[in-house]
Enzyme design. Sequence first.
Site, PDB file in Angstrom:
ATOM      1  CG  ASP A  16      16.260  -5.882   6.440  1.00  0.00           C
ATOM      2  OD1 ASP A  16      16.102  -5.952   5.197  1.00  0.00           O
ATOM      3  OD2 ASP A  16      16.920  -4.976   6.979  1.00  0.00           O
ATOM      4  CB  ILE A  17      14.153  -8.801   1.912  1.00  0.00           C
ATOM      5  CG1 ILE A  17      14.304  -9.896   0.849  1.00  0.00           C
ATOM      6  CG2 ILE A  17      14.411  -7.398   1.370  1.00  0.00           C
ATOM      7  CD1 ILE A  17      13.229  -9.894  -0.205  1.00  0.00           C
ATOM      8  CG  ASN A  30      11.345   2.946  -9.202  1.00  0.00           C
ATOM      9  OD1 ASN A  30      12.015   2.916 -10.229  1.00  0.00           O
ATOM     10  ND2 ASN A  30      11.748   3.569  -8.111  1.00  0.00           N
ATOM     11  N   GLY A  38      10.835   2.115   0.241  1.00  0.00           N
ATOM     12  CA  GLY A  38      10.463   0.775   0.675  1.00  0.00           C
ATOM     13  C   GLY A  38      11.553  -0.259   0.458  1.00  0.00           C
ATOM     14  CB  VAL A  39      11.317  -3.795  -0.756  1.00  0.00           C
ATOM     15  CG1 VAL A  39      12.265  -4.864  -1.256  1.00  0.00           C
ATOM     16  CG2 VAL A  39      10.427  -4.354   0.344  1.00  0.00           C
ATOM     17  CG  ASP A  40      13.564   0.052  -5.717  1.00  0.00           C
ATOM     18  OD1 ASP A  40      14.553  -0.648  -5.998  1.00  0.00           O
ATOM     19  OD2 ASP A  40      13.130   0.956  -6.446  1.00  0.00           O
ATOM     20  CB  SER A 128       1.983  -4.929  -5.514  1.00  0.00           C
ATOM     21  OG  SER A 128       2.609  -4.691  -6.745  1.00  0.00           O
ATOM     22  CB  THR A 129       1.502  -5.899   0.108  1.00  0.00           C
ATOM     23  OG1 THR A 129       2.825  -6.104   0.610  1.00  0.00           O
ATOM     24  CG2 THR A 129       1.022  -7.123  -0.653  1.00  0.00           C
ATOM     25  N   GLY A 130       2.893  -2.719  -0.353  1.00  0.00           N
ATOM     26  CA  GLY A 130       3.284  -1.506   0.359  1.00  0.00           C
ATOM     27  C   GLY A 130       2.697  -0.286  -0.321  1.00  0.00           C
TER      28      GLY A 130
END
Length: 177
Positions: A16-17, A30, A38-40, A128-130
Amino acid sequence: MTEAASRPAIVLVQGDITDQSVDAIVNAANSSLLGGGGVDGAIHRRGGPEILADCRRLRASHYGKGLPTGHAVATTAGRLPARWVIHTVGPVWRPDEDRSPLLASCYRESLRVAGELGARTVAFPAISTGICGWPLDDGARVAVRAVREAAAGSVEEIRFVLFDEVAYRAFEEAVAG
């Protein structure tokens, strides 16, 4: 010191980042800079309201129309175990258009901002991979090439923090290749 000796180390971590103790965590944001999924979303939730407050200040000043794709900007990290969050907007993948220069720009611009901040350790997600739909193998290849070619300034370690084993393996292959 040779150029090869001065390049930052590339480290892969499955996890987990938001748990990473680094100087800067890169957010796959975004363009609104106001949080999302997601990550954001995870970074905004864990980092707390301080990050959102900084993002709102950026929107009120320099980025009234939002952060353009491929650009990067820093805010506080709030309650995260980091000093800064570097927000970058990744491109949406399109099968009929090569948008890899925009994806590479996310990594280069994030490292440029990290260098300006004096960050020594930077944690990246697989941008961008999500939800943006970028194929994982290609996204890993673009990411690794971009960070290897970028001028990293003060950065000594680039950490790719990958959510699952599939992403970890894709980045492992890109680093080896």
